[in-house]
Design an enzyme around this catalytic site. Structure first.
Site, PDB file in Angstrom:
ATOM      1  N   SER A   1       0.816  -1.216   0.000  1.00 57.28           N
ATOM      2  CA  SER A   1       0.000   0.000   0.000  1.00 57.28           C
ATOM      3  C   SER A   1       0.850   1.267   0.000  1.00 57.28           C
ATOM      4  O   SER A   1       0.408   2.319  -0.474  1.00 57.28           O
ATOM      5  CB  SER A   1      -0.944   0.010   1.206  1.00 57.28           C
TER       6      SER A   1
ATOM      7  N   HIS B   1       0.921   5.363   6.565  1.00 53.06           N
ATOM      8  CA  HIS B   1       0.779   5.896   5.216  1.00 53.06           C
ATOM      9  C   HIS B   1       1.053   7.401   5.210  1.00 53.06           C
ATOM     10  O   HIS B   1       1.341   7.985   6.254  1.00 53.06           O
ATOM     11  CB  HIS B   1      -0.615   5.563   4.679  1.00 53.06           C
TER      12      HIS B   1
ATOM     13  N   ASP C   1      -3.411   6.763  11.847  1.00 51.09           N
ATOM     14  CA  ASP C   1      -2.596   6.107  10.819  1.00 51.09           C
ATOM     15  C   ASP C   1      -1.259   6.850  10.738  1.00 51.09           C
ATOM     16  O   ASP C   1      -1.170   7.933  10.169  1.00 51.09           O
ATOM     17  CB  ASP C   1      -3.322   6.143   9.472  1.00 51.09           C
TER      18      ASP C   1
END
Length: 443
Positions: free
Chosen positions: A181, A425, A422
């Site tokens: 990702s 990312h 998060d």
């Protein structure tokens, strides 16, 4: 004298028995020592490393190994056998700096400079291909400072991004990102950087799939992303349904994925994060009974890197195909690492780390050394994009709570945003745009 002579036969018999005992003892000890040496030799023989040739197509007359998917299971498990991947020469090592030999300075060493004139290179709302996982402003992030930082190498300048020049480099070519990702985030960044000069009726994006393709008709070019988080074949190769408790992989084969990437002209690989989530189960291609071995993440990653490196070493002609490898993307899960005594993580952060050389636990040095060892043997076949140190400074560049989440959080979690932030990312526009500037620099 007579009495003495009568005892003599008894003494001779005792002496004979004693000598016999000594000889038997010596013989037994020599036999035991010999057996110990034989056992030791046998142990050493058993411990001899077995090298497996990776990426071997299965003979059609033999039963091919079953393709792994999210429903695959191990029939049983056993300890890791110690097998290694054989590629090129498994005993040869050579040193290499992680800087192109043609570079006059290290573009990976520098500092972040606030620049709200030249940056961001595009607007989040202007990119129709933006991911909800990375669109931080759309999902409520009030500060936009993370968009305005420019990477400035020491003693030299990074090549300035030019969208038209990049398209000319890609004319008639396939640029493919392969990995997890984080690499998908870099791919989305590249698409957003490129799409603005292509008329809407001359560009298209295929539906989300293991291989997703952005096409620009005018340049006869594609910018693609292949989901392959472990590089080798695994049960996590579905781009949507891959959150599995047990990772199962074929440590000796990239053939499933290489059949899709082998015709690309420019390849950008990454892998790292998924190896930090506990042990991995190995199912070798030659194993027909579904028996898995279990290995720690670093060891399993080294096997996968070996299978990938074998493909690069045997299939890549640097004059016809460019291969890049992106080093690990750091995480910022522990605020105490950059602010001693503090609790929390990247939540609430609004500025980069100023401590040059900062290194957090989100970047694993043994993994870096293993990757460097593998890549050094590939020499000119691979260009390394060493994004780790420069990304380490950007603690404020993550989505934190400002992204779309697919899971539901408890009231307790919602009261403590750090628990679901998060910090892995990256917001876009942001840090991955600089990774692509580095890619553009080396192209």
């Amino acid at each position: 004298m007579q009495r003495w002579s009568r005892r003599k036969p008894h003494l001779q018999l005792l002496a004979f028995l004693f000598i016999g005992f000594i000889m038997l003892t010596i013989f037994y000890n020599e036999s035991s020592i010999q057996q110990i040496h034989e056992d030791s030799d046998q142990d050493n023989h058993n411990q001899k490393i077995v090298y497996i040739k990776p990426n071997v197509p299965r003979n059609s007359r033999l039963r091919a190994p079953e393709i792994l998917d999210r429903f695959s299971i191990c029939n049983s498990s056993r300890e890791y056998s110690g097998k290694k991947i054989m590629w090129v020469d498994p005993t040869r090592e050579s040193g290499r700096r992680w800087v192109s030999d043609t570079e006059k300075c290290d573009v990976f060493s520098g500092k972040w400079v606030f620049d709200n004139i030249s940056y961001p290179l595009y607007k989040e709302s202007d990119c129709p291909y933006m991911s909800d996982q990375l669109a931080c402003h759309k999902h409520g992030r009030p500060d936009l400072g993370y968009q305005y930082w420019r990477w400035q190498p020491h003693n030299c300048n990074l090549k300035r991004w030019n969208v038209t020049e990049m398209w000319e480099k890609l004319r008639g070519k396939r640029l493919m990102f392969v990995g997890d990702s984080l690499n998908r985030g870099q791919w989305i960044s590249m698409v957003c950087l490129l799409q603005s000069v292509i008329p809407s009726n001359k560009r298209s994006m295929s539906p989300n799939a293991p291989l997703t393709i952005f096409t620009a008709e005018e340049y006869n070019a594609t910018v693609e992303f292949l989901w392959a988080p472990l590089l080798v074949e695994s049960n996590s190769d579905d781009p949507v349904n891959h959150r599995l408790a047990d990772r199962i992989m074929r440590p000796d084969s990239v053939l499933k994925h290489s059949s899709k990437w082998e015709h690309a002209d420019i390849l950008v690989f990454n892998t790292y994060l998924w190896w930090r989530q506990g042990p991995v189960k190995l199912l070798w291609s030659t194993e027909e009974n579904g028996i898995c071995e279990e290995l720690d993440g670093l060891g399993a990653m080294e096997l996968a890197m070996g299978a990938w490196a074998d493909w690069v070493a045997t299939k890549v002609n640097p004059l016809k195909k460019r291969v890049f490898f992106v080093t690990m993307s750091p995480t910022h899960l522990w605020k105490r690492e950059w602010e001693s005594g503090s609790e929390g993580n990247c939540y609430g952060e609004k500025s980069p780390i100023n401590d040059e050389g900062y290194w957090g636990s989100g970047s694993d040095l043994p993994t870096m050394r293993m990757v460097e060892k593998v890549l050094s043997r590939l020499r000119s076949k691979v260009t390394v994009l060493n994004i780790t140190q420069l990304s380490e400074y950007r603690k404020e560049g993550h989505p934190s709570i400002y992204r779309k989440f697919w899971e539901t959080f408890s009231p307790e979690q919602l009261l403590n945003p750090a628990t679901y932030s998060d910090c892995i990312h990256w917001c876009l526009p942001g840090v991955p745009d600089v990774w692509n500037e580095l890619l553009f620099h080396f192209l």
